[in-house]
Design a protein around this motif. Sequence first.
Motif, short mmCIF file in Angstrom:
data_model
loop_
_atom_site.label_atom_id
_atom_site.label_comp_id
_atom_site.label_asym_id
_atom_site.label_seq_id
_atom_site.Cartn_x
_atom_site.Cartn_y
_atom_site.Cartn_z
N ARG A 1 50.90 -12.86 32.00
CA ARG A 1 50.06 -11.68 32.14
C ARG A 1 50.21 -11.05 33.52
O ARG A 1 49.31 -10.34 33.98
CB ARG A 1 48.59 -12.05 31.92
N PHE A 2 51.33 -11.31 34.19
CA PHE A 2 51.53 -10.78 35.54
C PHE A 2 51.30 -9.28 35.61
O PHE A 2 50.84 -8.75 36.61
CB PHE A 2 52.96 -11.10 36.01
N ASP B 1 49.42 -9.34 21.34
CA ASP B 1 48.79 -10.25 22.29
C ASP B 1 49.15 -9.86 23.71
O ASP B 1 48.32 -9.72 24.58
CB ASP B 1 49.34 -11.68 22.08
N PHE B 2 50.46 -9.73 23.89
CA PHE B 2 51.00 -9.46 25.22
C PHE B 2 50.49 -8.14 25.77
O PHE B 2 50.17 -8.03 26.94
CB PHE B 2 52.53 -9.47 25.14
N ILE C 1 44.09 -13.69 34.42
CA ILE C 1 45.43 -14.19 34.72
C ILE C 1 45.41 -15.62 35.26
O ILE C 1 46.44 -16.18 35.59
CB ILE C 1 46.17 -13.28 35.74
N GLY C 2 44.22 -16.17 35.40
CA GLY C 2 44.13 -17.57 35.81
C GLY C 2 44.42 -17.83 37.28
O GLY C 2 44.91 -18.89 37.64
N CYS C 3 44.06 -16.86 38.14
CA CYS C 3 44.33 -17.06 39.57
C CYS C 3 43.27 -17.93 40.23
O CYS C 3 43.48 -18.46 41.32
CB CYS C 3 44.40 -15.72 40.29
N ARG C 4 42.10 -18.04 39.61
CA ARG C 4 41.01 -18.92 40.06
C ARG C 4 40.36 -18.47 41.37
O ARG C 4 39.70 -19.25 42.03
CB ARG C 4 41.48 -20.37 40.16
N TYR C 5 40.54 -17.20 41.70
CA TYR C 5 39.86 -16.69 42.89
C TYR C 5 38.35 -16.71 42.66
O TYR C 5 37.56 -17.01 43.56
CB TYR C 5 40.35 -15.26 43.18
N CYS C 6 37.94 -16.40 41.42
CA CYS C 6 36.51 -16.38 41.11
C CYS C 6 35.89 -17.76 41.27
O CYS C 6 34.72 -17.89 41.63
CB CYS C 6 36.29 -15.87 39.69
#
Lengths: 309, 418
Positions: free
Chosen positions: B125-126, A47-48, A197-202
């Motif tokens: 996931r960095f 997964d990782f 990565i869930g940064c939400r820039y999009c």
Amino acid sequence: MTMEQDPIPQPESCEGGCDVSRRVFLGAAVATVAGALTGCGDISAEDFLQRNFREMSKQEVQETIARLEREYKEQFGRDVYVGNEPPIPGVIFAYALDLSRCIGCRRCVYACVKENNQSRDPQIQWIRVLQMDKEEGVNLEHDTAYYDPPEVPAPGHFYMPTACQQCKKPPCVKVCPVGATWREKDGIVVVDYNWCIGCRYCMAACPYGARHFNWGEPHLPADELNPHTHYLGNRPRYKGVVEKCTFCIQRTRNGRYPACVEICPTGSRKFGNILDPTSEIRMVLEHKRVFKFKEDLNTQPNFFYFYGV
Amino acid sequence: MAVLRTFASFVADSARLVLKGGRLYYAWIAFLLVLIAVGAVAYTGQLREGLIATHMRDQVSWGFYIGNFTFLVGVAAAAIMLVIPAYVYNWEPIKEITILGEMLAISALVMCLGFVLVDIGRPDRFWHILPFIGHLNWPSSLLAWDVLVLNTYLILNAFVVTYLLYCAYTEKHYVKKLVLPLVLFSIPMAVSIHTVTAYLYNGLASRPFWNSAILAPRFLASAFCSGPAILLILLQILRKTTKLRIKDEAIFKVAELMAYTMGFNLFLTAAEAFKEFYSNTQHVVYMQYLYFGLKGHYALVPFAWASVLCGLAAFILFLVPKTRKNWITLNIGCVLIYSSVYIEKGMGLIIPGFTPDTLGEIYVYRPSLTEVLVAGGIFAIGFLVFTLLLKAAVPMMLGEFTHTKGRDRFKDAVSSAG
Ligand code: SF4
Ligand code: SF4
């Protein structure tokens, strides 16, 4: 629609392989630590270490999908098919929505939730139906998504459903720092839920409020799960990643209509291959006058609005 | 080999300097550690629940964390407000203290990276963002640019600070040919971290509030007054508590520079407001929400005006030589500038960008308790880094402590630099 010619599901070929065993070995320890440190639970080394979907070799895609199917089975106690049907050559999908027909019943919203395995709690909906004032026309200062009249359509109002406009120049893709979202050859903008990565820039970049974030752990009752999924589409999602409408990639790449098109009781929704001169969508473009939402932003949606009557 | 050995003892001695201190010093450190612990507990909760523990939602998808991040990028510019007069104009009184600005920059950047880390949904996931190992979407994504410039600026400052202190420790004069280019290079770097961070928002056509050409100049103007505001107060504390000599004129000079940048910042804000309100297109709603409230929602209004008034008052205090050279009004001015820019570049920038959202909905965002506690923890980490850096650096800068001198201090319980 001339989408009957059955596509043969085959992963797109990718260059470059990688030494899986070494990566797994190195990764196991890191994964455990990362999992423990970040509270993201028991993520396995595979997964990782999973790579960006577009950089995987054919074999890696197969292995990944097998693993995901195993994980979903464990999670839901049901068999889940995760497809990776590639774009059909010669096809670019487009959508047209008839604003004069739509009555704002929101059946499309719920059909979409069911088909695409959105989280029921917290609630995520890819389609948002806006109630607008007839006097104002399409004006976002005079709209609401939270209408609840005893009967639709409410007098003095019309309805404008929105979802991802599958932009030809998608700002969401441009800004993603890790390349977790991209436009496929058939015009569908997709997200790799295992790479985001869930940064939400999009989400900040999308002018249509089309991208939704899994703020909490998504909950999807096993008996409501739609087991026919696609890697880039409706497979169950994770906490902390972004998702959006994919034109029902799991259906449309297999020659079917999106769920919202099928369910709409007024026939407001038209869908098809824009490269096919005999398709319904081309008929609409030919005979109706269409507009694109927020045309001035030059996102060039493959999603058109028109007034059919 | 010898160099390595000296460097090892430099590190060990720095650690010992940091561990020894007066009662006040220990109390301060303990206080910071408590804040960090509270923040860590809150963050663990956020990891378990997901970002739903914050009050961010799809409509307002960035909030307090990213607001603080943006403000702190500004603080990191403090360094060059000292470097420019010191090295470009060769102004000696400031030269000795530029290292303080660089240490402030390091601490600010540590906080910046912290705020980005707590904001992302999948910190596990960095590695996806690391160049070569993951997949850095460069040059397309401005966030990728930001990762690069912020880290470069951090490494640059960390190197210069370490090198200068190491030279002081070994009682050698630093090699000017090495330091000068690096210090000069930090000027365009500091400009670039602001420009890139401003472009991060600026480039989004979906958010008219940010999509304005003067956003980057506004970032620079406000950054060049907020960073030094912190430094000025700090310089006064340091010369009271340590033997560090900082001349009055150095402080006044920096204050004068701040007056100009604050004035420019206010001018740019006014230019922006004029354009929006006079042309009065649909895009005015965001600024309306910020300054006057929209459709019955007034959450930001008091803060927005507080920011404008603080900025104006500080500008006048710093412009008039009499109040600039009066310690009381000078310090009031610093606090006012700090508050003004904290509001303007933090929540005042991020929240109106998202309110109303792209489909016209107004979601009133206020940070949750988790967000406040986590942010408190990150600020405490930044202050801790800064305190420890100062603790080790000051005696070395003064030449009180080198590889030959000042060892006896380890025998006393109370150090003079406490
Ligand atoms: S509508 Fe939004 S999410 Fe969909 S492609 Fe365009 S920018 Fe991306
Ligand atoms: S939230 Fe995910 S898809 Fe969106 S920009 Fe960030 S990494 Fe890319």
